[in-house]
Write an enzyme that holds these catalytic residues in place. Structure first.
Site, mmCIF file in Angstrom:
data_model
loop_
_atom_site.group_PDB
_atom_site.id
_atom_site.type_symbol
_atom_site.label_atom_id
_atom_site.label_comp_id
_atom_site.label_asym_id
_atom_site.label_seq_id
_atom_site.Cartn_x
_atom_site.Cartn_y
_atom_site.Cartn_z
ATOM 1 C CG ASP A 1 -62.803 21.264 -6.877
ATOM 2 O OD1 ASP A 1 -62.046 20.965 -7.820
ATOM 3 O OD2 ASP A 1 -62.456 21.233 -5.692
ATOM 4 C CG ASP B 1 -60.383 27.127 -15.020
ATOM 5 O OD1 ASP B 1 -59.631 27.593 -14.138
ATOM 6 O OD2 ASP B 1 -59.977 26.823 -16.155
ATOM 7 C CB VAL B 2 -60.403 29.693 -9.486
ATOM 8 C CG1 VAL B 2 -61.414 28.978 -8.617
ATOM 9 C CG2 VAL B 2 -59.043 29.002 -9.465
ATOM 10 C CE1 TYR C 1 -48.790 26.040 -2.526
ATOM 11 C CE2 TYR C 1 -47.335 26.127 -0.620
ATOM 12 C CZ TYR C 1 -48.590 25.945 -1.157
ATOM 13 O OH TYR C 1 -49.653 25.676 -0.336
ATOM 14 C CE LYS D 1 -51.104 28.686 -1.410
ATOM 15 N NZ LYS D 1 -52.572 28.796 -1.564
ATOM 16 C CB THR E 1 -54.478 18.615 2.395
ATOM 17 O OG1 THR E 1 -53.231 19.281 2.138
ATOM 18 C CG2 THR E 1 -55.122 19.193 3.630
#
Length: 266
Positions: free
Chosen positions: A38, A64-65, A157, A161, A194
């Site tokens: 993370d 950092d992805v 978004y 996805k 979340t």
């Protein structure tokens, strides 16, 4: 049943909070050695400490992805410390809500960088280490019900996805063609309590995944939208991830696991 992923090594991105944390804790409970990554270093360390205090095995890596070199470094660190990789949960993501007429291009691109580039890089750099072990593996890419249906003010978004959903299917076929035993599936949560919901519904700072969503707001949203009439919790998704990560799902690849209280049924 216990020890469902005993002896396996799992890498969970975005594991410092929300669904990622629940996945890390659940997999550790069932015997996996968990590598949590993370950008929230303090929270990531808290997750690892909690897992260890409960008798599990875990380590934390700053990650950092969106950066390819960061993925190269993380996979090298996993190989050095664990010698193998059996499970990847591509979970890191953000949710930004705005009309397509109003969303700044920079926000659109940032969302794609984290939600899509991050998944792509995870696949690209994790699969070779899984193949080295010659024991197969399981990759779970975190999509959303937003990857199955459109929503107003959610075009960016939903786009990310939906991309994760079809990328998952394509790479599942690549691995199946190679007969490498690596299964690749997507997870599609519905309304789950979340932090990401704060930024999606405008009750928090954009992309702030550090604190819980406001329960009262989600309760009202759930009552109107979800057939079961209740919201989900990170543990509900973690239980699905556990099944996909375990050998119980050995014949499942390229599939979509939808956990949404019936939201996408109607």
């Amino acid at each position: 049943m216990a020890g469902r992923v005993e002896g396996k090594v799992a890498l969970i991105t975005g594991g410092a909070s929300g669904i990622g944390r629940a996945c890390a804790e659940r997999l550790a409970q069932e015997g996996a050695t968990v590598v949590v990554t993370d950008l929230q270093d303090a929270k990531g360390a808290e997750v690892v400490a909690a897992i260890r205090a409960a008798g599990g095995k875990a380590e934390y890596l700053h990650h950092d992805v969106t950066q390819e070199q960061a993925w190269i470094d993380v996979i090298a660190a996993v190989k050095a410390s664990q010698g193998r990789l059996d499970i990847l949960v591509n979970n890191a993501g953000i949710g930004l809500s705005a009309s397509v007429l109003e969303m700044p291009l920079a926000d659109f691109q940032r969302q794609f960088a984290i939600n899509v580039d991050g998944v792509f890089l995870g696949l690209k750099h994790s699969i070779p280490l899984m193949r080295e072990g010659k024991a197969g593996g399981s990759i779970i890419n975190m999509s959303s019900i937003a990857g199955l249906k459109g929503s107003p003010r959610m075009s960016g978004y939903c786009g990310t996805k939906g991309a994760v959903r079809l990328m998952t299917k394509s790479v599942a076929m690549e691995c199946a063609n190679e007969k490498d035993g690596i299964r690749v599936n997507s997870m599609h949560p519905g309304i789950i309590e979340t932090p990401i919901w704060d930024s999606i519904i405008g009750t928090g700072d954009p992309g702030d995944n550090a604190r819980p969503a406001r329960p009262a707001v989600l309760d009202a949203l759930t009552a109107d939208a979800v057939p079961m009439g209740v919201k989900g919790y990170p543990e509900d998704i973690a239980n699905g991830v556990l099944w996909l990560a375990s050998d119980e799902s050995r014949y499942v690849t390229g599939a979509e696991m939808v956990i949404d209280g019936g939201l996408t049924v109607k």
